[in-house]
Design an enzyme around this catalytic site. Sequence first.
Site, PDB file in Angstrom:
ATOM      1  N   GLU A 294      43.568  88.099 122.048  1.00  0.00           N
ATOM      2  CA  GLU A 294      43.522  89.284 122.872  1.00  0.00           C
ATOM      3  C   GLU A 294      42.007  90.003 122.367  1.00  0.00           C
ATOM      4  OE1 GLU A 294      45.438  90.182 125.141  1.00  0.00           O
ATOM      5  OE2 GLU A 294      46.242  88.240 124.786  1.00  0.00           O
ATOM      6  N   CYS A 328      41.275  99.377 122.325  1.00  0.00           N
ATOM      7  CA  CYS A 328      40.660  98.556 123.446  1.00  0.00           C
ATOM      8  C   CYS A 328      41.245  98.874 124.683  1.00  0.00           C
ATOM      9  CB  CYS A 328      41.561  97.149 123.206  1.00  0.00           C
ATOM     10  SG  CYS A 328      43.207  97.404 123.033  1.00  0.00           S
TER      11      CYS A 328
HETATM   12  P1  NAP Z   1      35.937  92.012 115.654  1.00  0.00           P
HETATM   13  O1  NAP Z   1      34.677  92.244 114.920  1.00  0.00           O
HETATM   14  O2  NAP Z   1      35.917  90.810 116.502  1.00  0.00           O
HETATM   15  O3  NAP Z   1      37.073  91.308 114.394  1.00  0.00           O
HETATM   16  C1  NAP Z   1      38.243  91.072 114.559  1.00  0.00           C
HETATM   17  C2  NAP Z   1      38.711  90.281 113.527  1.00  0.00           C
HETATM   18  O4  NAP Z   1      38.068  88.812 113.432  1.00  0.00           O
HETATM   19  C3  NAP Z   1      38.231  90.848 111.965  1.00  0.00           C
HETATM   20  O5  NAP Z   1      39.405  90.476 111.097  1.00  0.00           O
HETATM   21  C4  NAP Z   1      37.070  89.873 111.572  1.00  0.00           C
HETATM   22  O6  NAP Z   1      36.912  89.927 110.193  1.00  0.00           O
HETATM   23  C5  NAP Z   1      37.290  88.850 112.252  1.00  0.00           C
HETATM   24  N1  NAP Z   1      36.317  87.903 112.164  1.00  0.00           N
HETATM   25  C6  NAP Z   1      35.082  88.167 112.498  1.00  0.00           C
HETATM   26  N2  NAP Z   1      34.189  87.024 112.912  1.00  0.00           N
HETATM   27  C7  NAP Z   1      35.123  85.851 112.638  1.00  0.00           C
HETATM   28  C8  NAP Z   1      34.935  84.544 112.703  1.00  0.00           C
HETATM   29  N3  NAP Z   1      33.830  84.026 112.830  1.00  0.00           N
HETATM   30  N4  NAP Z   1      36.045  83.768 112.550  1.00  0.00           N
HETATM   31  C9  NAP Z   1      37.297  84.283 112.460  1.00  0.00           C
HETATM   32  N5  NAP Z   1      37.311  85.800 112.207  1.00  0.00           N
HETATM   33  C10 NAP Z   1      36.501  86.477 112.383  1.00  0.00           C
HETATM   34  O7  NAP Z   1      36.646  93.155 116.284  1.00  0.00           O
HETATM   35  P2  NAP Z   1      36.810  94.427 115.442  1.00  0.00           P
HETATM   36  O8  NAP Z   1      35.669  95.170 115.340  1.00  0.00           O
HETATM   37  O9  NAP Z   1      37.696  94.388 114.288  1.00  0.00           O
HETATM   38  O10 NAP Z   1      38.073  95.443 116.580  1.00  0.00           O
HETATM   39  C11 NAP Z   1      37.603  95.860 117.717  1.00  0.00           C
HETATM   40  C12 NAP Z   1      37.480  94.867 118.878  1.00  0.00           C
HETATM   41  O11 NAP Z   1      38.802  94.414 119.105  1.00  0.00           O
HETATM   42  C13 NAP Z   1      37.267  95.667 120.203  1.00  0.00           C
HETATM   43  O12 NAP Z   1      36.485  94.691 121.208  1.00  0.00           O
HETATM   44  C14 NAP Z   1      38.811  96.081 120.837  1.00  0.00           C
HETATM   45  O13 NAP Z   1      38.633  96.124 122.416  1.00  0.00           O
HETATM   46  C15 NAP Z   1      39.258  94.691 120.649  1.00  0.00           C
HETATM   47  N6  NAP Z   1      40.760  94.926 120.265  1.00  0.00           N
HETATM   48  C16 NAP Z   1      41.652  94.344 121.501  1.00  0.00           C
HETATM   49  C17 NAP Z   1      42.968  94.492 121.563  1.00  0.00           C
HETATM   50  C18 NAP Z   1      43.986  93.744 122.482  1.00  0.00           C
HETATM   51  O14 NAP Z   1      45.086  93.787 122.454  1.00  0.00           O
HETATM   52  N7  NAP Z   1      43.240  93.235 123.544  1.00  0.00           N
HETATM   53  C19 NAP Z   1      43.615  95.551 120.655  1.00  0.00           C
HETATM   54  C20 NAP Z   1      42.936  96.263 119.705  1.00  0.00           C
HETATM   55  C21 NAP Z   1      41.590  95.683 119.443  1.00  0.00           C
HETATM   56  P3  NAP Z   1      35.732  90.660 109.531  1.00  0.00           P
HETATM   57  O15 NAP Z   1      36.046  92.337 109.461  1.00  0.00           O
HETATM   58  O16 NAP Z   1      35.716  90.401 108.126  1.00  0.00           O
HETATM   59  O17 NAP Z   1      34.063  90.364 110.311  1.00  0.00           O
END
Ligand code: NAP
Length: 524
Positions: A294, A328
């Site tokens: 997601e 999001c």
């Molecule tokens: P993110 O930077 O993509 O990180 C999400 C998760 O992925 C974190 O736990 C992060 O860990 C981990 N991660 C980062 N690099 C990774 C890798 N190479 N392999 C595996 N895991 C990895 O997103 P965010 O800043 O936390 O959240 C914001 C984003 O989430 C926005 O784009 C928002 O739209 C989206 N979102 C979507 C929904 C939906 O339902 N569609 C809901 C909520 C949020 P680290 O923190 O250690 O980097």
Amino acid sequence: MTTPAVSRPLAAFSNEPVNSFSKPDDLKAAQAALARVRASFGQEHDLWIAGARHKTGDLLASVNPSKPSEIVGRHHKANAALANQAIEDAHAFFPEYSRTPVEKRVEMAARVAAIIRERKLEFDAWLVSEAGKTWPEADADVAEAIDFCEYYARQMQRLASPEPLVQMPGERDEMIYLPLGAGVIIPPWNFPLAIMTGMSVAALVAGNTIVIKPSSETPTIAAKFADVLLAAGFPPRSFSLCTGSGSVVGDLLVEHPKTRFVSFTGSRDVGLRINELAAKPRKGQIWIKRVIAEMGGKDAIIVDREADLESAATGVVQSAYGYQGQKCSACSRAIVDEKVYDAFLDKVKQKVATLTVGAPELPENYMGPVISESARKTILNYIETGKREGRLIAGGDVAPGDGYFIQPTVIADVDSKARIFQEEIFGPVLAVTKARDFDHALQLANDTEYGLTGAVYSKNPEKIRRAREEFFVGNLYINRKCTGAMVGAHPFGGFNMSGTDSKAGGPDYLLQFLQPKSIGEKVS
Ligand code: NAP
């Protein structure tokens, strides 16, 4: 503390009520909970891997985004060896855990809900402190976490009941749902309790073992959640909490041949990377990994010339600036019919002028900080780009205070080719774009690679009918804001680059953590 009892059989699902903190007593109780939470700020938290606590001495400090000098928690970070151990052990324990009777798994899921409900104000206070949520936003996050547990518990009961199939003469024909195996759960920081709880409990109640890789921005909330899982009776080896950097342990967990599925919520770029890494079979891997991803959004609200402008402006402002635009589902594009464009902008400008920014624990503040200094820099860069791409009509800078505060910002006259129209900003920035008519508005709204949420304000039934058909989003709202999906009512997930449309909080969600097996037995 005693573990709260769970009523049996489970009553029909209903959403957890939320607290608006408008009564002085509620606020007093919340502030008291915050004082108790503050007293444990800076505590060290171990990893929980393969049924045991672990320390590595390599610590991650999580800070309060409205006062970054305050360390909320210190967390031992997993290294490659521990991440490996976590997934190997989840795989090894899966055969035993998967045989846990469904009713027992359902009871544990419901008990997670009961424990969080009992400790609601404490969890609210952690969300205020570590994620920068205001009290009402924090309470909605906690209520959603409770809802996910209660809802998925009931969905698992439903899926465990026999599926009516056509019966061949002389046979007993049935289909049952089996769990998948060891999965990796990767939640984001913006709903650090609700999304982590929903993804984890869904996988566990379905009979899978999991390794949770929490966001590095909100590891304390994750550590508190891991304690709840244990208190609810989930076996110590049914889950691991593998705190650590996404790029170090995340890749390893995703690539591991024993990983059966990955459930991810986060940005488009990380989601795509996970999808790509998971697609490549590794030595010894005997399945195609399932990826539930997601991802981001660039959500639009269409304001038609036949809309109630007052309620449209309120809906846009709430959707754009609630939790500082870090949802999001947040509205980052208002697409407004030219006939009402100026009047709508005036209303939005007036409403935005009343929004207050500051420490989220103070009830007078509508907005708190953004999550981190790097997020603030990214958002401010987008604002600078936006000033060149359109006409700044509100905000445009940092807001006063020690925290990562940003003014609610409105940029008008934005073209659909502009970066601030196309790219997810994930902050309090709204682009407003003029549409010639409703056709043009729909075309603009769909001019994006994302497809998560959207809303239409119009009193015209024909235009509403067209939006139902043509507005290409996973979650469409009509004459209401585009945030605030409720479990059970608004199954949540998006199209295109917004992800695999998993519909969290909906009746199909658990199927993604299960594989159906069909059995035909000759009986005569
Ligand atoms: P993110 O930077 O993509 O990180 C999400 C998760 O992925 C974190 O736990 C992060 O860990 C981990 N991660 C980062 N690099 C990774 C890798 N190479 N392999 C595996 N895991 C990895 O997103 P965010 O800043 O936390 O959240 C914001 C984003 O989430 C926005 O784009 C928002 O739209 C989206 N979102 C979507 C929904 C939906 O339902 N569609 C809901 C909520 C949020 P680290 O923190 O250690 O980097």
